[in-house]
Design a protein around this motif. Sequence first.
Motif, PDB file in Angstrom:
ATOM      1  N   ASP A  67       0.852  -1.189   0.000  1.00 44.51           N
ATOM      2  CA  ASP A  67       0.000   0.000   0.000  1.00 44.51           C
ATOM      3  C   ASP A  67       0.888   1.239   0.000  1.00 44.51           C
ATOM      4  OD1 ASP A  67       0.887   0.516   2.630  1.00 44.51           O
ATOM      5  OD2 ASP A  67      -0.816  -0.518   3.526  1.00 44.51           O
ATOM      6  N   ASN A  68       0.260   2.415   0.061  1.00 42.40           N
ATOM      7  CA  ASN A  68       1.020   3.664   0.033  1.00 42.40           C
ATOM      8  C   ASN A  68       1.417   4.147   1.425  1.00 42.40           C
ATOM      9  OD1 ASN A  68       0.935   3.846  -2.707  1.00 42.40           O
ATOM     10  ND2 ASN A  68      -0.653   5.404  -2.798  1.00 42.40           N
ATOM     11  N   ASP A  69       0.933   3.460   2.463  1.00 41.40           N
ATOM     12  CA  ASP A  69       1.188   3.942   3.807  1.00 41.40           C
ATOM     13  C   ASP A  69       2.565   3.517   4.290  1.00 41.40           C
ATOM     14  OD1 ASP A  69       0.923   5.015   6.292  1.00 41.40           O
ATOM     15  OD2 ASP A  69      -0.402   3.471   7.058  1.00 41.40           O
ATOM     16  N   ARG A  70       2.724   2.266   4.643  1.00 44.47           N
ATOM     17  CA  ARG A  70       4.031   1.795   5.113  1.00 44.47           C
ATOM     18  C   ARG A  70       4.600   0.663   4.258  1.00 44.47           C
ATOM     19  NH1 ARG A  70       5.621   3.405  10.278  1.00 44.47           N
ATOM     20  NH2 ARG A  70       4.590   5.371  10.758  1.00 44.47           N
ATOM     21  N   PHE A  71       3.855   0.232   3.271  1.00 46.00           N
ATOM     22  CA  PHE A  71       4.309  -0.903   2.457  1.00 46.00           C
ATOM     23  C   PHE A  71       4.438  -0.524   0.980  1.00 46.00           C
ATOM     24  CE2 PHE A  71       2.237  -2.762   6.188  1.00 46.00           C
ATOM     25  CZ  PHE A  71       3.279  -3.530   6.670  1.00 46.00           C
ATOM     26  N   TYR A  72       4.945   0.671   0.762  1.00 47.96           N
ATOM     27  CA  TYR A  72       5.169   1.136  -0.602  1.00 47.96           C
ATOM     28  C   TYR A  72       6.307   0.363  -1.264  1.00 47.96           C
ATOM     29  CZ  TYR A  72       5.492   4.395  -4.520  1.00 47.96           C
ATOM     30  OH  TYR A  72       5.491   4.962  -5.774  1.00 47.96           O
ATOM     31  N   ASP A  73       7.189  -0.197  -0.439  1.00 47.26           N
ATOM     32  CA  ASP A  73       8.285  -1.006  -0.982  1.00 47.26           C
ATOM     33  C   ASP A  73       7.727  -2.190  -1.780  1.00 47.26           C
ATOM     34  OD1 ASP A  73       7.278  -2.208   1.292  1.00 47.26           O
ATOM     35  OD2 ASP A  73       9.188  -2.281   2.359  1.00 47.26           O
ATOM     36  N   ASN A  74       6.728  -2.882  -1.203  1.00 46.44           N
ATOM     37  CA  ASN A  74       6.115  -4.009  -1.906  1.00 46.44           C
ATOM     38  C   ASN A  74       5.350  -3.569  -3.142  1.00 46.44           C
ATOM     39  OD1 ASN A  74       6.847  -6.381  -0.445  1.00 46.44           O
ATOM     40  ND2 ASN A  74       5.565  -5.685   1.235  1.00 46.44           N
TER      41      ASN A  74
END
Length: 264
Positions: A67-74
């Motif tokens: 997602d764009n919150d804390r999992f933008y890496d994925n």
Amino acid sequence: WTTDLFYFTNPKKVKYKTIMISHCTGIKTSNTFRDKLNYILFLPYRFIMRGLMKRFDSIVTLSDKADNDRFYDNKMLKKYGLLNKRTVIPNGLDVQSYNKSKVMDVLKKYNIDYKNYIICISNYQEIKNQLETLKIYESLNANINLIFIGDYESEYLQLLKEYSKKLKYKHNIQFLVNLQQEELKILLYGAKIFLFSSKSECMPLAVLESVGSNVPVVSSNVGNVGNINGVLCYTSIDDSTSILRKLYFDAIYYENTMKIIENN
């Protein structure tokens, strides 16, 4: 920034396998002016991130959530077709155990009883959202001790103290600051429930430490807390109050939740 330097190395001179460990990358959180400024500053950095991800042989992430919150890496790994490089290794936890008499000595200091209080451990910051924790406690409307623990004094802590003064059971609320780690862990170990209302997280260690102390967690649905056994996620204050009341007062439900923690 030391990882970023790898972007400028010469690929022909790197003769070894390389691994990047990502502890979450967030771009959506926008609670303060600083957050908004960081969002703008981060925009060109996405190109560096893309280049870095392509350069590394393997990439470790804490979760497969995107997602764009804390999992933008994925999200970037998926967007650029690099998921084959990813390995998911979640944060681990240590199982805590203390001598009962030692625990009782600490609890006596704060005038609370073993497994008879709710605890919230987070820095006193708006993003940690302890104000919502107080509103949940207000909605719960029960004669239960509530313990807050944070690392330092802040303006937000003063706001929390002011809000707590109007609550019916204000005498049951304690705001603790800068405790020794051993004492903090014992207070967590002796709690019945950990209440967590943060607005944005990746894989919060406070939640993992709670589960490692066999303390069930009632949490806002942030990061990947919903994937941690022993965590009950809520979507609203009413929802959290319902979950909290059942968990605190229904002994069978509480024991079943504890078994889920112990068996995993």
